[in-house]
Write a protein that holds these residues in place. Structure first.
Motif, PDB file in Angstrom:
ATOM      1  N   ILE A  59       0.838  -1.193   0.000  1.00 36.94           N
ATOM      2  CA  ILE A  59       0.000   0.000   0.000  1.00 36.94           C
ATOM      3  C   ILE A  59       0.872   1.242   0.000  1.00 36.94           C
ATOM      4  CG2 ILE A  59      -1.778   1.303   1.233  1.00 36.94           C
ATOM      5  CD1 ILE A  59      -2.710  -1.383   2.406  1.00 36.94           C
ATOM      6  N   VAL A  60       0.623   2.109  -0.968  1.00 38.83           N
ATOM      7  CA  VAL A  60       1.297   3.405  -1.037  1.00 38.83           C
ATOM      8  C   VAL A  60       0.271   4.450  -0.626  1.00 38.83           C
ATOM      9  CG1 VAL A  60       2.474   5.063  -2.528  1.00 38.83           C
ATOM     10  CG2 VAL A  60       2.791   2.605  -2.894  1.00 38.83           C
ATOM     11  N   VAL A  61       0.650   5.301   0.322  1.00 35.94           N
ATOM     12  CA  VAL A  61      -0.249   6.312   0.858  1.00 35.94           C
ATOM     13  C   VAL A  61       0.156   7.685   0.328  1.00 35.94           C
ATOM     14  CG1 VAL A  61      -1.102   7.406   2.978  1.00 35.94           C
ATOM     15  CG2 VAL A  61      -0.576   4.948   2.958  1.00 35.94           C
ATOM     16  N   HIS A  62      -0.798   8.373  -0.295  1.00 37.85           N
ATOM     17  CA  HIS A  62      -0.600   9.743  -0.759  1.00 37.85           C
ATOM     18  C   HIS A  62      -1.576  10.626   0.009  1.00 37.85           C
ATOM     19  CE1 HIS A  62       1.709   8.325  -4.219  1.00 37.85           C
ATOM     20  NE2 HIS A  62       0.766   7.422  -4.410  1.00 37.85           N
ATOM     21  N   VAL A  63      -1.130  11.821   0.400  1.00 39.42           N
ATOM     22  CA  VAL A  63      -2.008  12.750   1.115  1.00 39.42           C
ATOM     23  C   VAL A  63      -1.881  14.127   0.489  1.00 39.42           C
ATOM     24  CG1 VAL A  63      -2.587  13.777   3.349  1.00 39.42           C
ATOM     25  CG2 VAL A  63      -1.679  11.452   3.264  1.00 39.42           C
ATOM     26  N   ARG A  64      -3.034  14.739   0.248  1.00 40.71           N
ATOM     27  CA  ARG A  64      -3.065  16.114  -0.250  1.00 40.71           C
ATOM     28  C   ARG A  64      -4.204  16.839   0.451  1.00 40.71           C
ATOM     29  NH1 ARG A  64      -1.576  18.858  -5.501  1.00 40.71           N
ATOM     30  NH2 ARG A  64      -2.819  20.754  -5.440  1.00 40.71           N
ATOM     31  N   GLN A  65      -3.852  17.831   1.237  1.00 40.27           N
ATOM     32  CA  GLN A  65      -4.810  18.645   1.985  1.00 40.27           C
ATOM     33  C   GLN A  65      -5.765  17.779   2.812  1.00 40.27           C
ATOM     34  OE1 GLN A  65      -6.578  21.235  -0.959  1.00 40.27           O
ATOM     35  NE2 GLN A  65      -4.770  22.542  -1.016  1.00 40.27           N
ATOM     36  N   GLY A  66      -5.223  16.768   3.447  1.00 44.19           N
ATOM     37  CA  GLY A  66      -6.014  15.912   4.325  1.00 44.19           C
ATOM     38  C   GLY A  66      -6.767  14.800   3.625  1.00 44.19           C
ATOM     39  N   GLU A  67      -6.721  14.761   2.296  1.00 45.52           N
ATOM     40  CA  GLU A  67      -7.371  13.688   1.546  1.00 45.52           C
ATOM     41  C   GLU A  67      -6.346  12.595   1.266  1.00 45.52           C
ATOM     42  OE1 GLU A  67      -9.702  14.714  -1.849  1.00 45.52           O
ATOM     43  OE2 GLU A  67     -10.606  16.431  -0.827  1.00 45.52           O
ATOM     44  N   VAL A  68      -6.673  11.377   1.673  1.00 41.74           N
ATOM     45  CA  VAL A  68      -5.766  10.240   1.546  1.00 41.74           C
ATOM     46  C   VAL A  68      -6.160   9.414   0.323  1.00 41.74           C
ATOM     47  CG1 VAL A  68      -5.014   8.079   2.631  1.00 41.74           C
ATOM     48  CG2 VAL A  68      -5.340  10.139   4.020  1.00 41.74           C
ATOM     49  N   THR A  69      -5.172   9.069  -0.480  1.00 42.79           N
ATOM     50  CA  THR A  69      -5.363   8.148  -1.601  1.00 42.79           C
ATOM     51  C   THR A  69      -4.495   6.927  -1.342  1.00 42.79           C
ATOM     52  OG1 THR A  69      -5.792   9.969  -3.131  1.00 42.79           O
ATOM     53  CG2 THR A  69      -5.209   7.838  -4.101  1.00 42.79           C
ATOM     54  N   LEU A  70      -5.131   5.756  -1.377  1.00 40.86           N
ATOM     55  CA  LEU A  70      -4.428   4.491  -1.176  1.00 40.86           C
ATOM     56  C   LEU A  70      -4.267   3.823  -2.535  1.00 40.86           C
ATOM     57  CD1 LEU A  70      -6.509   3.211   1.874  1.00 40.86           C
ATOM     58  CD2 LEU A  70      -4.351   4.489   1.924  1.00 40.86           C
ATOM     59  N   GLU A  71      -3.032   3.502  -2.902  1.00 44.14           N
ATOM     60  CA  GLU A  71      -2.743   2.836  -4.170  1.00 44.14           C
ATOM     61  C   GLU A  71      -1.879   1.620  -3.909  1.00 44.14           C
ATOM     62  OE1 GLU A  71      -0.938   5.909  -6.562  1.00 44.14           O
ATOM     63  OE2 GLU A  71      -2.888   6.557  -7.306  1.00 44.14           O
ATOM     64  N   GLY A  72      -1.945   0.666  -4.823  1.00 49.03           N
ATOM     65  CA  GLY A  72      -1.136  -0.534  -4.696  1.00 49.03           C
ATOM     66  C   GLY A  72      -1.997  -1.767  -4.718  1.00 49.03           C
ATOM     67  N   ALA A  73      -1.615  -2.771  -3.940  1.00 48.61           N
ATOM     68  CA  ALA A  73      -2.309  -4.058  -3.961  1.00 48.61           C
ATOM     69  C   ALA A  73      -2.581  -4.549  -2.550  1.00 48.61           C
ATOM     70  CB  ALA A  73      -1.469  -5.079  -4.713  1.00 48.61           C
ATOM     71  N   ALA A  74      -3.826  -4.965  -2.334  1.00 51.77           N
ATOM     72  CA  ALA A  74      -4.229  -5.581  -1.067  1.00 51.77           C
ATOM     73  C   ALA A  74      -4.264  -7.089  -1.277  1.00 51.77           C
ATOM     74  CB  ALA A  74      -5.599  -5.069  -0.640  1.00 51.77           C
ATOM     75  N   THR A  75      -4.035  -7.838  -0.209  1.00 53.19           N
ATOM     76  CA  THR A  75      -3.975  -9.296  -0.313  1.00 53.19           C
ATOM     77  C   THR A  75      -5.354  -9.949  -0.344  1.00 53.19           C
ATOM     78  OG1 THR A  75      -3.733  -9.445   2.079  1.00 53.19           O
ATOM     79  CG2 THR A  75      -1.704  -9.452   0.769  1.00 53.19           C
ATOM     80  N   SER A  76      -6.404  -9.178  -0.034  1.00 55.61           N
ATOM     81  CA  SER A  76      -7.769  -9.711  -0.077  1.00 55.61           C
ATOM     82  C   SER A  76      -8.752  -8.540  -0.107  1.00 55.61           C
ATOM     83  CB  SER A  76      -8.051 -10.580   1.160  1.00 55.61           C
ATOM     84  OG  SER A  76      -8.067  -9.760   2.318  1.00 55.61           O
ATOM     85  N   ALA A  77     -10.000  -8.860  -0.428  1.00 55.03           N
ATOM     86  CA  ALA A  77     -11.039  -7.831  -0.405  1.00 55.03           C
ATOM     87  C   ALA A  77     -11.214  -7.292   1.013  1.00 55.03           C
ATOM     88  CB  ALA A  77     -12.353  -8.390  -0.936  1.00 55.03           C
ATOM     89  N   LEU A  78     -11.074  -8.165   1.999  1.00 56.80           N
ATOM     90  CA  LEU A  78     -11.169  -7.726   3.391  1.00 56.80           C
ATOM     91  C   LEU A  78     -10.047  -6.752   3.740  1.00 56.80           C
ATOM     92  CD1 LEU A  78     -12.533  -7.905   6.146  1.00 56.80           C
ATOM     93  CD2 LEU A  78     -11.145  -9.937   6.611  1.00 56.80           C
ATOM     94  N   ALA A  79      -8.829  -7.047   3.294  1.00 51.37           N
ATOM     95  CA  ALA A  79      -7.687  -6.152   3.542  1.00 51.37           C
ATOM     96  C   ALA A  79      -7.916  -4.804   2.868  1.00 51.37           C
ATOM     97  CB  ALA A  79      -6.397  -6.784   3.040  1.00 51.37           C
ATOM     98  N   ARG A  80      -8.523  -4.812   1.685  1.00 48.94           N
ATOM     99  CA  ARG A  80      -8.815  -3.565   0.972  1.00 48.94           C
ATOM    100  C   ARG A  80      -9.793  -2.705   1.781  1.00 48.94           C
ATOM    101  NH1 ARG A  80     -12.242  -1.138  -2.725  1.00 48.94           N
ATOM    102  NH2 ARG A  80     -11.162  -0.017  -4.396  1.00 48.94           N
TER     103      ARG A  80
END
Length: 114
Positions: A59-80
């Protein structure tokens, strides 16, 4: 002021930064009045590393003005889903955009040519 929570995870309303302690407890520091995007990125990344559901995800975390964007790969739908929930618990996060893909580690193939 530092408080020690005896549970592995605690819902944190007044705090933003969780640090693993050698005793197995979680140290929680009081939140500052405002958090920079860099501080939010650090806090969100740490909670992703602590959770057993998201620790093995990429998981790569990007933040801009308090808004978080999560990119990358989760190991399951639950992890996502857990990644979104965890990010939302960090004080100062205004919104979460989850762009994580779900991969199956058992059937994932290595990149071609590698």
């Amino acid at each position: 002021m530092v408080r020690v929570a005896s549970a592995a995870f605690a819902v944190v309303f007044a705090c933003a930064v969780w640090l693993p302690a050698a005793s197995g407890h979680v140290l929680v520091q009081d939140r500052p009045e405002t958090m920079s995007d860099a501080q939010l990125q650090t806090a969100v990344t740490r909670v992703m590393q602590i959770s057993p559901l998201t620790a093995n995800s990429l998981i790569v975390v990007h933040v801009r003005q308090g808004e978080v964007t999560l990119e990358g790969a989760a190991t399951s739908a639950l992890a996502r889903r857990e990644a979104t929930r965890l990010a939302e618990t960090v004080f100062g996060v205004r919104e979460v955009h989850n762009r994580l893909s779900v991969i199956n580690q058992q059937t994932a193939e290595p990149p071609a040519g590698g």
